[in-house]
Scaffold this active site. Structure first.
Site, PDB file in Angstrom:
ATOM      1  N   ASP B  52      19.275   6.683  57.958  1.00 29.19           N
ATOM      2  CA  ASP B  52      20.668   6.393  59.075  1.00 29.19           C
ATOM      3  C   ASP B  52      21.499   7.097  60.014  1.00 29.19           C
ATOM      4  OD1 ASP B  52      20.980   4.421  57.103  1.00 29.19           O
ATOM      5  OD2 ASP B  52      21.570   5.127  55.148  1.00 29.19           O
ATOM      6  N   TYR B 110      12.851  13.357  50.270  1.00 26.28           N
ATOM      7  CA  TYR B 110      14.440  13.119  50.916  1.00 26.28           C
ATOM      8  C   TYR B 110      15.366  14.343  50.404  1.00 26.28           C
ATOM      9  CZ  TYR B 110      14.659   8.449  52.977  1.00 26.28           C
ATOM     10  OH  TYR B 110      14.426   8.179  53.730  1.00 26.28           O
TER      11      TYR B 110
END
Lengths: 247, 247
Positions: B52, B110
């Site tokens: 994002d 992540y």
């Protein structure tokens, strides 16, 4: 009068340096404005030293005086709330009324960060060396010669207000931190204006093979303010530590 | 056709995310522009996933095809010279023509960085928690419940093009990195859009005592895209690693 030491850190990116400037924001001004806001009077803040525009501090110490006793925990909290996010206060302590943040510091430690590869992160804290790799071994040999001298006029900016250019170097060495990162640590009782960046910039010339170790030594011996190499960029320099004898 | 994998890293601060956007710059676009510049033809680049706006990658993998064999060392150098300083290519390697950067990735890892104090440095990579300290123990207990599920519809953004919302979580835990820094590591075979930030944001609610561990479990079980908490800010999220079986 009661004297207080402020222990703080800052990201110098946005600032024109520690010291109050007629044009441009400074850390000293931010601190004085924040103190004046909740102490409701003008307070003079004296730093342990000046950092140039863009230079950071993982530790800076500054003192101020106030006529009535203060709750130091509360001062810390209020300062952190009032100061912008790139200035943080670790602690505020009361000290002897004659302890001076600048004149009583026994040592200052600076670090300079170099990266030898393209690294997308932390670019605002690191100086990237493009092209031929630096010879850090030669740079360390040149750094060792710093211990043989005390007069560093050659690494000092013109027009400063100091009476002597003598400094006692306690540490000066390059160390590899990761595959692509090197750090120069330099410690001395005091530093002249621009001195660390001038030393690092001149060591870069040694590392690039453009200056011999003997040539580096000659620059120091010249005591000539124009003899040194170009100053290394300020954004990769951190004031790391300052020592006091508090008792 | 010859297929190549690009291993790269980027600071996402300036970008509208990985994927090409009609308005705003993207990493994918920068890569395709750089490749087209020196390969002298349009080249499609397929990433292992989308990050994002503002999200960083310490490792992203992308593939592209080219009709003639390429010198991968030269491609790496040219890309690094052409790409802006916030995108760096580690290496380019030739792979089997049917190896797909997105579909053949066996896992993604992540990390999400949280600071519990005012720290002037690295603010663009860390989410600062202001106010009451988070209960990381409760957050870790809630994170453990993720292993009991595979359908994470509740943590998925609306209007996505995927066929299933099933993911196999391999790791999910908070770890203290320093006195003031905590890191959430999450690894899965795949992630849905917005999933990590929605999980972290919902875990924050657990850490603030606004949501119980049972409540966290109920959110997952609802399979409702509106059930989760507010997504955590993107600037503290890093895509850390991607796995392939290259042989």
């Amino acid at each position: 009068m009661h004297r207080y030491f402020i222990y703080l850190a800052y990201d110098g990116t946005r600032y024109h340096g520690w010291q109050i400037q007629p044009n441009g924001i400074s850390i000293q001004q931010e601190l004085m404005t924040a103190l004046a806001t909740f102490l409701r009077r003008e307070v003079e803040v004296t730093g342990a030293g000046r950092t140039d525009a863009g230079v950071h501090a993982r530790l800076m110490v500054a003192h101020f005086d106030f006529p009535t006793p203060l709750d130091t925990g509360q001062v810390t909290d209020k300062l952190n709330r009032l100061l912008p996010p790139d200035i943080a206060v670790y602690k505020v302590i009361q000290v002897k009324p004659d302890l001076h943040a600048r004149f009583d510091a026994t040592y200052r430690t600076y670090r300079y960060y170099v990266t030898t590869a393209k690294v997308p992160f932390n670019r605002q804290y690191t100086c990237r060396i493009i092209g031929k790799p630096l010879d850090f071994e030669a740079m360390n040999k040149a750094a060792e010669t710093l211990f043989d001298y005390t007069d560093f006029t050659s690494f000092c900016k013109l027009h400063t207000d100091v009476k002597t250019n003598n400094c006692h170097i306690m540490q000066a060495h390059w160390q590899q931190q990761s595959e692509t990162t090197w750090v120069f640590t330099i410690q001395a009782d005091r530093f002249l204006r621009n001195m660390v960046r001038a030393i690092v910039g001149t060591l870069f010339e040694v590392g690039r093979g453009k200056l011999t170790i003997e040539g580096f030594r000659q620059i120091i011996e010249k005591k000539d303010r124009c003899a040194a190499g170009t100053s290394a960029p300020g954004h990769a320099l951190f004031l790391e530590d300052i020592g006091y004898e508090l008792e």
